[in-house]
Design an enzyme around this catalytic site. Structure first.
Site, short mmCIF file in Angstrom:
data_model
loop_
_atom_site.label_atom_id
_atom_site.label_comp_id
_atom_site.label_asym_id
_atom_site.label_seq_id
_atom_site.Cartn_x
_atom_site.Cartn_y
_atom_site.Cartn_z
N ARG A 1 -1.60 48.39 59.80
CA ARG A 1 -1.18 49.36 59.05
C ARG A 1 -2.11 50.17 58.59
NH1 ARG A 1 1.59 49.23 54.90
NH2 ARG A 1 2.94 50.91 55.33
N GLU B 1 20.17 50.04 55.20
CA GLU B 1 19.45 49.10 56.27
C GLU B 1 18.07 48.89 55.51
OE1 GLU B 1 19.46 51.39 59.51
OE2 GLU B 1 21.57 51.41 60.08
N PRO B 2 17.73 48.40 54.53
CA PRO B 2 16.48 48.10 53.85
C PRO B 2 15.63 47.11 54.90
CG PRO B 2 18.10 46.93 52.58
CD PRO B 2 18.78 47.85 53.52
N GLY B 3 14.51 47.27 55.10
CA GLY B 3 13.48 46.26 55.69
C GLY B 3 12.46 45.82 54.93
N ARG B 4 11.74 46.84 54.69
CA ARG B 4 10.39 46.72 53.77
C ARG B 4 10.69 46.17 52.47
NH1 ARG B 4 5.82 49.92 54.93
NH2 ARG B 4 7.30 51.13 55.66
N GLY C 1 14.29 52.46 54.60
CA GLY C 1 13.21 53.32 54.25
C GLY C 1 12.63 53.36 52.66
N TYR D 1 -1.89 53.91 60.05
CA TYR D 1 -1.34 54.82 58.71
C TYR D 1 -1.99 55.14 57.72
CZ TYR D 1 2.76 52.43 60.89
OH TYR D 1 3.65 52.12 61.80
N CYS E 1 -13.49 44.27 67.05
CA CYS E 1 -14.61 44.99 67.57
C CYS E 1 -14.17 46.58 67.18
CB CYS E 1 -14.74 44.61 68.93
SG CYS E 1 -14.95 42.85 69.06
N1 LLP Z 1 16.72 51.59 59.91
C1 LLP Z 1 16.19 52.21 61.04
C2 LLP Z 1 17.21 52.90 61.79
C3 LLP Z 1 14.90 52.29 61.17
O1 LLP Z 1 14.29 53.02 61.99
C4 LLP Z 1 14.13 51.68 60.02
C5 LLP Z 1 12.88 51.49 60.18
C6 LLP Z 1 14.75 50.96 59.12
C7 LLP Z 1 16.08 50.98 59.16
C8 LLP Z 1 14.01 49.88 57.96
O2 LLP Z 1 13.05 50.84 57.17
P1 LLP Z 1 12.61 50.31 56.07
O3 LLP Z 1 13.51 50.02 54.97
O4 LLP Z 1 11.66 48.77 56.40
O5 LLP Z 1 11.43 51.33 55.76
N2 LLP Z 1 5.72 50.47 60.94
C9 LLP Z 1 6.02 51.36 59.60
C10 LLP Z 1 7.40 51.42 59.46
C11 LLP Z 1 8.39 51.87 60.66
C12 LLP Z 1 9.92 51.79 60.25
C13 LLP Z 1 10.82 51.97 61.33
N3 LLP Z 1 11.84 51.90 61.19
C14 LLP Z 1 5.04 50.77 58.66
O6 LLP Z 1 4.46 49.85 58.53
O7 LLP Z 1 5.36 51.48 57.66
#
Ligand code: LLP
Length: 464
Positions: A359, A319-322, A277, A363, A391
């Site tokens: 996005r 658990e960083p993704g973004r 997150g 959002y 479209c």
């Molecule tokens: N761990 C869990 C259990 C999650 O559900 C998520 C994201 C992450 C880690 C990674 O979160 P991050 O660090 O990437 O924020 N589609 C949305 C974001 C949805 C995130 C869902 N879960 C967007 O484009 O903003």
């Protein structure tokens, strides 16, 4: 020339001819070579973000959240940089395994894991599985035997509202993930961790629960299963969070639950997974969550809370993704038309749109854009809505972008912070086809994923 700074990758450098190089590769040249829309991934930026997490959290286990964006090459970068991988579907799990990602460093999530997914996870020997609901405890227990146990964590809903949009706020009560913490003093949902506030969706009557709520009951059931080894608690609050405050509140609540579990069951769980997150800037001057500052605040709070409850400090999992992937990506589009509407608004329509980046439509996410590949012939910028080719009137990629007044068809526009949740959420809308993805590094570009064509769609048709 100096770099552009965030939200661009650190390697993004404007050239005297008006182009922008990323990872030493000119974006105009990459667009010519691979076509547009093109997603350019800066391998150096991705890797350096992995490294900065590892140096900020040397004692923690950092797992890249594959849902932000995964390909075999990305899985390789993550593995080489020493991170684990958080997956949430059979697809992500199979791709990671096929790419050779070490299974013991994989953690499987999900609120609706199918029996097949659980079986696959067991067969591949994934390191950890996060339990989200009661049905899963029995299902997983049936797949395990005590001599080949499965490490699991229990997902807790700490009652904290944080994140950029309601759709991604998973730390609140009244949504589909995890086990509630009701009865552990958490009270109503806490907005952004800034003290308890009126809770909106979290206002339903608490169930009559033992202290620790449903989460404590789930822990009890997991502890009863000889094939399951409970290593800790998990939570994920939301996404694009730019302050440590909600995480600190989560630490208070989860450490409180750890103490309850110690008192009740005599177990000290060694791991605490705070999910992902972590926010990043999407616009110049935008806020992000700096890993080092975050680590310092988190470490202090965890130590305090554990001392207060006389607990050993658990190992952190993150658990960083973004925060790893988004800043490494730049989307490159070609302008197809420039139109001035009756009210004077200017629209630049590009060859991508909500199919490669949903996005903004989903959002209301804000982005910026920059002309690349030539220098403007007139001074000054004007406000332009960069719209997609789909479209729908809502197919707006960048609202009120500041772009050169001579913007014209054929121009290239680059959009930064494009590396997360764009490609991974891309769709086949209007059969436009998902874009190509190229990795850049040290002046060289290589195609990671080719553009999707109508032949790919036709290939899935069984009765043409
Ligand atoms: N761990 C869990 C259990 C999650 O559900 C998520 C994201 C992450 C880690 C990674 O979160 P991050 O660090 O990437 O924020 N589609 C949305 C974001 C949805 C995130 C869902 N879960 C967007 O484009 O903003």
């Amino acid at each position: 020339m100096p770099g552009l700074g965030a939200p661009w990758p650190a390697s993004a450098i404007p050239t005297t001819s008006g182009d922008l190089t990323v990872g030493g590769v000119g974006l105009a040249e990459a667009a010519d070579r691979f076509g547009t829309p093109l997603y350019v991934l800066d391998e150096g930026e991705f890797r350096s973000r992995c490294r900065s997490y590892r140096s900020a959290f040397p004692a923690a286990e950092v797992l890249y959240a594959a849902k932000a964006f995964l390909s075999s090459a990305v899985a390789g970068w993550v593995a080489e940089e020493g991170l684990g991988l958080d997956v949430c579907s059979e697809g992500e799990l199979r791709l990671a395994a096929a790419a050779g990602f070490p299974a013991e460093r994989i953690l499987l999530h999900g609120n609706a894991k199918s029996p097949e997914e659980l079986r696959l996870a067991r067969r591949l020997r994934v390191g950890r599985i996060v339990i989200d609901n009661h049905a899963e405890i029995a299902r997983l227990a049936a797949l395990t035997v005590a001599d080949v146990p499965q490490r699991v964590l229990v997902r807790v809903v700490p009652g904290i509202a944080a994140g950029h949009h309601e759709a991604v706020r998973t730390g609140v009560t009244g949504q589909k993930f995890g086990f509630a913490l009701d009865g552990n003093g958490a009270g109503p949902d806490d907005h952004d961790g800034a003290g308890a506030a009126p809770a909106g969706r979290g206002q339903q009557q608490p169930q009559p629960q033992p202290r620790g709520g449903d989460a404590a009951e789930a822990v009890r059931r997991v502890l009863d299963q000889p094939g399951l080894v409970l290593t800790g608690l998990h939570c994920h609050l939301g996404s694009q969070i730019t302050s440590p405050a909600p995480y600190l509140t989560a630490v208070d609540r989860l450490v409180g639950l750890l103490a309850t579990l110690r008192d009740r069951h005599g177990v000290q769980l060694p791991e605490l997974d705070l999910g992902g997150g972590h926010g990043v800037p999407y616009l110049p001057g935008g806020a992000g969550l700096d890993p080092h500052r975050f680590a310092a605040a988190l470490g202090r709070r965890l130590a305090e809370q554990c001392a207060r409850h006389r607990l050993d400090v658990p190992r952190l999992l993150l658990e960083p993704g973004r925060a790893v992937a988004a800043p490494a990506g730049v989307a490159v589009y070609r302008v197809l038309t420039v139109k001035t509407a009756a009210d004077g608004r200017v629209f630049a329509a590009v060859d991508g749109g909500m199919s490669d980046n949903p996005r903004p439509a989903l959002y209301g996410s804000r982005y910026c854009a920059r002309l690349v590949g030539r220098t403007p012939t007139v001074p000054g910028l004007r406000e332009v809505d960069v719209v997609g080719r789909h479209c729908e009137a809502g197919d707006v990629l960048v609202r009120a972008a500041r772009l050169p007044a001579d913007l014209r068809p054929g121009d290239l526009l680059a959009v930064p912070a494009a590396g997360a949740y764009q490609l991974s959420m891309a769709s086949g809308y209007n059969l436009v086809g998902r874009p190509a993805v190229a990795a850049v590094r040290d002046g060289r570009a290589r195609l990671l994923i080719r553009r999707e064509t109508v032949e790919d769609f036709r290939a899935r048709e069984v009765h043409p």
